[in-house]
Design a protein around this motif. Structure first.
Motif, short mmCIF file in Angstrom:
data_model
loop_
_atom_site.label_atom_id
_atom_site.label_comp_id
_atom_site.label_asym_id
_atom_site.label_seq_id
_atom_site.Cartn_x
_atom_site.Cartn_y
_atom_site.Cartn_z
N ASP A 294 0.97 -0.98 -0.04
CA ASP A 294 -0.05 -0.05 -0.42
C ASP A 294 0.56 1.14 0.23
OD1 ASP A 294 -2.46 -1.24 -0.20
OD2 ASP A 294 -2.72 -1.69 1.92
N LEU A 295 2.37 1.65 0.99
CA LEU A 295 2.88 2.25 1.03
C LEU A 295 3.72 2.54 -0.71
CD1 LEU A 295 4.80 1.76 4.00
CD2 LEU A 295 3.09 3.89 3.25
N ILE A 296 3.69 1.53 -1.43
CA ILE A 296 4.25 1.63 -2.66
C ILE A 296 3.18 1.78 -3.32
CG2 ILE A 296 5.23 0.08 -4.63
CD1 ILE A 296 6.59 -1.63 -2.12
N ALA A 297 2.16 2.04 -3.31
CA ALA A 297 1.37 2.26 -4.13
C ALA A 297 0.91 3.95 -4.08
CB ALA A 297 -0.30 1.66 -3.83
N ILE A 298 0.93 4.24 -2.51
CA ILE A 298 1.36 6.11 -2.38
C ILE A 298 2.02 6.45 -3.68
CG2 ILE A 298 1.73 7.34 -0.51
CD1 ILE A 298 -0.48 5.16 1.23
N ALA A 299 3.46 5.88 -2.83
CA ALA A 299 4.33 6.44 -3.82
C ALA A 299 4.31 6.68 -5.24
CB ALA A 299 5.83 5.31 -3.37
N GLU A 300 3.34 5.92 -6.23
CA GLU A 300 3.10 5.42 -7.50
C GLU A 300 3.15 6.73 -7.75
OE1 GLU A 300 4.71 3.91 -9.87
OE2 GLU A 300 5.78 2.26 -8.78
N GLN A 301 1.71 7.24 -6.37
CA GLN A 301 0.27 8.62 -6.95
C GLN A 301 1.60 9.95 -7.04
OE1 GLN A 301 -2.27 7.66 -3.91
NE2 GLN A 301 -2.87 5.68 -5.16
N ALA A 302 2.46 9.37 -6.45
CA ALA A 302 3.66 11.11 -5.53
C ALA A 302 4.50 11.22 -6.51
CB ALA A 302 3.66 10.86 -4.08
N ALA A 303 4.19 9.94 -6.75
CA ALA A 303 5.94 9.84 -8.07
C ALA A 303 5.61 11.21 -8.97
CB ALA A 303 5.80 9.00 -8.99
N PRO A 304 4.81 11.26 -10.59
CA PRO A 304 4.60 12.71 -11.28
C PRO A 304 4.67 13.72 -10.79
CG PRO A 304 2.70 11.01 -10.74
CD PRO A 304 3.41 10.79 -9.76
N THR A 305 4.39 14.46 -9.29
CA THR A 305 5.28 15.54 -8.94
C THR A 305 5.87 15.46 -8.32
OG1 THR A 305 3.09 15.49 -7.07
CG2 THR A 305 2.29 16.27 -8.75
N GLU A 306 6.44 13.91 -7.75
CA GLU A 306 7.94 14.07 -6.68
C GLU A 306 9.02 13.47 -7.35
OE1 GLU A 306 8.22 15.84 -4.06
OE2 GLU A 306 6.52 16.01 -3.01
N PRO A 307 10.11 14.47 -8.51
CA PRO A 307 11.06 13.50 -9.29
C PRO A 307 12.18 12.32 -8.52
CG PRO A 307 11.05 16.01 -9.65
CD PRO A 307 10.10 15.77 -8.45
#
Length: 213
Positions: free
Chosen positions: A115-128
């Motif tokens: 679930d944390l990896i999923a959150i990271a994937e969601q954040a990735a477009p705005t967080e290089p």
């Protein structure tokens, strides 16, 4: 400064970090990345706001650390391939034991970190930085599975003629967090069901790579 004082100080620092990480994990999972703030994490951890800013600097760095700890299983500086379960998957005497260790360890990792990896994937477009860490994580999974398959061949547990490239590439897709999340969210699988599927599918892939049916 005496060794005892240094030890107490290190213990306090470690305890503070664990409290921050536990609070951050809970808030990221409950509220998502965008709605979680460093100030909210500090309040939940019962530490000063400056403590979180000094220790992590940015929310992206904090999330990365939370994910890293979940993937590894604790805060010790030991990477996944050096963990006991993965070492068992590389050194157990039989093929069945190695596959079982790999499937069990992978399923436990996903239960902790999926679930944390999923959150990271969601954040990735705005967080290089998070995007880079996500890519590194996927590549790390592929490298670990390649090592697992290579050891099977080198230790004589699968034929020398096995299609190692196909086996490693295909097995690495099974082991990615995205596959786990898809299985859980689409099929409703539990961690135990995912583990059983991994073990069964790994075994069938190994047989296919060796030229079996």
């Amino acid at each position: 400064m005496t060794d005892d004082v240094k030890g107490l100080r290190a213990a306090r620092v470690a305890d503070t970090e664990e409290r921050i990480l536990a609070a951050a994990r809970g808030l990221f999972l409950r509220d998502g990345y965008a709605a979680t703030t460093l100030a909210a994490v500090a309040d939940a951890a019962r530490v000063g706001h400056r403590t979180v800013y000094v220790r992590f600097g940015t929310k992206a760095a904090l999330l990365k650390r939370v994910v890293d700890v979940a993937v590894a299983g604790d805060t010790r500086p030991i990477d996944v391939v050096s963990r006991d379960w993965f070492q068992t998957s590389l050194t157990a005497p039989t093929l069945a034991e190695r596959v079982a260790a790999a499937a069990s360890g992978s399923a436990a990792l996903m239960a902790r970190a999926g679930d944390l990896i999923a959150i990271a994937e969601q954040a990735a477009p705005t967080e290089p930085d998070i995007a880079a860490a996500a890519r590194a994580g996927r590549e790390g999974t592929r490298d670990a599975i390649r090592l697992f398959c290579t050891r099977l061949r080198d230790d004589g547990l699968i034929p020398e003629s096995s299609d190692l490239t196909w086996l490693a590439d295909t097995a690495s897709l099974l082991s990615q967090a995205q596959t786990y999340l898809l299985a859980r969210n689409t099929l409703g699988w539990t961690s135990d069901e995912y583990q059983h599927w991994l073990a069964t599918t790994f075994s069938r892939l190994i047989s296919a790579a060796a030229g079996g049916n």
